[in-house]
Design an enzyme around this catalytic site. Structure first.
Site, short mmCIF file in Angstrom:
data_model
loop_
_atom_site.label_atom_id
_atom_site.label_comp_id
_atom_site.label_asym_id
_atom_site.label_seq_id
_atom_site.Cartn_x
_atom_site.Cartn_y
_atom_site.Cartn_z
N ARG A 103 0.87 -1.19 0.00
CA ARG A 103 0.00 0.00 0.00
C ARG A 103 0.90 1.22 0.00
NH1 ARG A 103 -5.35 1.36 3.54
NH2 ARG A 103 -6.12 -0.04 1.94
N HIS A 130 -7.35 0.80 -6.35
CA HIS A 130 -7.53 -0.05 -5.16
C HIS A 130 -8.22 -1.35 -5.61
CE1 HIS A 130 -7.75 -1.30 -1.15
NE2 HIS A 130 -8.74 -0.56 -0.68
N GLN A 133 -10.08 -4.08 -3.36
CA GLN A 133 -11.40 -3.68 -2.88
C GLN A 133 -12.48 -4.05 -3.89
OE1 GLN A 133 -12.26 -2.19 0.23
NE2 GLN A 133 -14.26 -2.83 -0.53
N ASP A 222 -17.41 6.91 -1.79
CA ASP A 222 -16.18 6.81 -0.99
C ASP A 222 -15.99 8.17 -0.30
OD1 ASP A 222 -13.68 6.04 0.00
OD2 ASP A 222 -12.64 6.18 -1.93
N CYS A 262 -16.38 1.26 0.36
CA CYS A 262 -15.17 0.50 0.72
C CYS A 262 -14.82 0.63 2.18
CB CYS A 262 -14.00 0.91 -0.16
SG CYS A 262 -13.50 2.63 0.03
N ARG A 290 -13.55 -8.97 1.51
CA ARG A 290 -12.12 -8.72 1.29
C ARG A 290 -11.32 -9.98 1.63
NH1 ARG A 290 -10.07 -3.44 1.49
NH2 ARG A 290 -8.12 -4.55 1.14
#
Ligand code: CP
Ligand code: NVA
Length: 303
Positions: A103, A130, A133, A222, A262, A290
């Protein structure tokens, strides 16, 4: 050849569906003696240059359940934070572990890690994408809307950020219809849009949420200020005024529409408490997924 997962289009449609199907199998087997341990005796590094709750938890637990040892590195406690090159980090990681999740900020750092690593590299979030996700989000859509993603209509309301880009790439790979409503100045990256359209994606970008929401089966959003943008929070709140997903917004979608996020979420900003905590919300299944999807991905990449 070593495969990486830096963006959803690193998988073909068939490979993506294969990972999502396998995630359902792993979910069903979880906690039973029949659950496989295909990574027995291996180790996987999970490297963070930004904060995380879900990504750390889901990878650490998933790697453990696959039989491997997770090794989590927080950059400020590593030499990365003192200027060691990501290229050298890649070469060194490849001598110790069998896969690496990373990340970071700039997507170029992730690409450099993948270029110099001889082990599979997974994007645990960059400023651009991402993708892990999206695996969870697509699994959640299939659980609610049926196995075929083709023809599903998704509305993204909010920032043209790393999550928006991942939805755009996924529309091309998975074949669902996507409409994004983004305020002026916060549109998605033009190149990401162009590449997805060239691959056949059905993607529209509109200016107002009501233009995107009519009759859709999936509503998603988001945070307005992503990690690294905390200093822009006040101006972003102004720019995104009117972009909240509240009950009135959900009424424009199909009656059986689901809401995804997310997480982490800011109730009262991008989503009302009534929606995220309401009957159409699937955010806790999404968070759980996830785990299942990343286990399926790591099994596919590393075994
Ligand atoms: N959705 C997600 O990636 O959450 P974290 O930032 O907590 O890992
Ligand atoms: N767009 C958000 C996603 C967090 C999971 C961020 O990058 O901070």
């Amino acid at each position: 050849m070593t495969r990486h997962f830096l963006t959803v289009s690193d998988l073909s449609r068939e490979e993506l569906i294969g990972v999502l199907d396998r995630a359902e199998e792993l979910k069903a087997l979880r906690g039973t003696p029949a659950h496989p341990r295909p990574l027995e005796g291996k180790s996987v590094a999970v490297v963070f240059e930004k904060a995380s709750t879900r990504t750390r938890l889901s990878f650490e637990v998933g790697i453990y359940e696959l039989g491997a040892q997770p090794v989590t590195l927080i950059s400020k406690h590593t030499q990365l934070d003192r200027g060691e090159l990501v290229e050298d980090t890649a070469r060194m990681l490849s001598r110790y572990v069998h896969g690496a999740v990373y990340r970071t900020f700039g997507h170029d750092r992730l690409e450099a890690l993948a270029r110099y690593a001889t082990i599979p590299v997974v994007n645990g979030l960059s400023d651009k994408f991402h993708p892990v996700q999206l695996l969870a989000d697509l699994m959640t859509i299939r659980q609610s809307c049926g196995p075929s993603l083709e023809g599903v209509r998704v509305a993204w309301i909010g920032d043209g950020n790393n999550m928006a880009h991942s939805w755009i790439v996924s529309a091309a790979v998975a074949g669902f219809d996507l409409v994004l409503a983004c305020p002026p100045g916060y549109q998605p990256n033009e190149q990401v849009l162009a590449d997805a359209r060239e691959r056949g994606a059905s993607v529209r970008v509109v200016k107002r949420p009501d233009e995107a929401l009519e009759g859709v089966g999936v509503v998603t959003t988001d945070v307005w200020a992503s990690m690294g943008q905390e200093g822009e929070a006040t101006e972003r709140k102004r720019a995104f005024s009117g972009f909240i997903i509240d009950d009135a917004a959900m009424k424009r979608a199909a009656p059986d529409a689901i809401f995804l996020h997310c997480l982490p979420a800011h109730r009262g900003e991008e989503v009302s408490a009534s929606v995220i905590d309401g009957p159409q919300s699937r955010v806790w299944d999404e968070a759980e997924n996830r785990l299942h999807t990343q286990k399926a991905l790591l099994e596919w990449l590393i075994v």
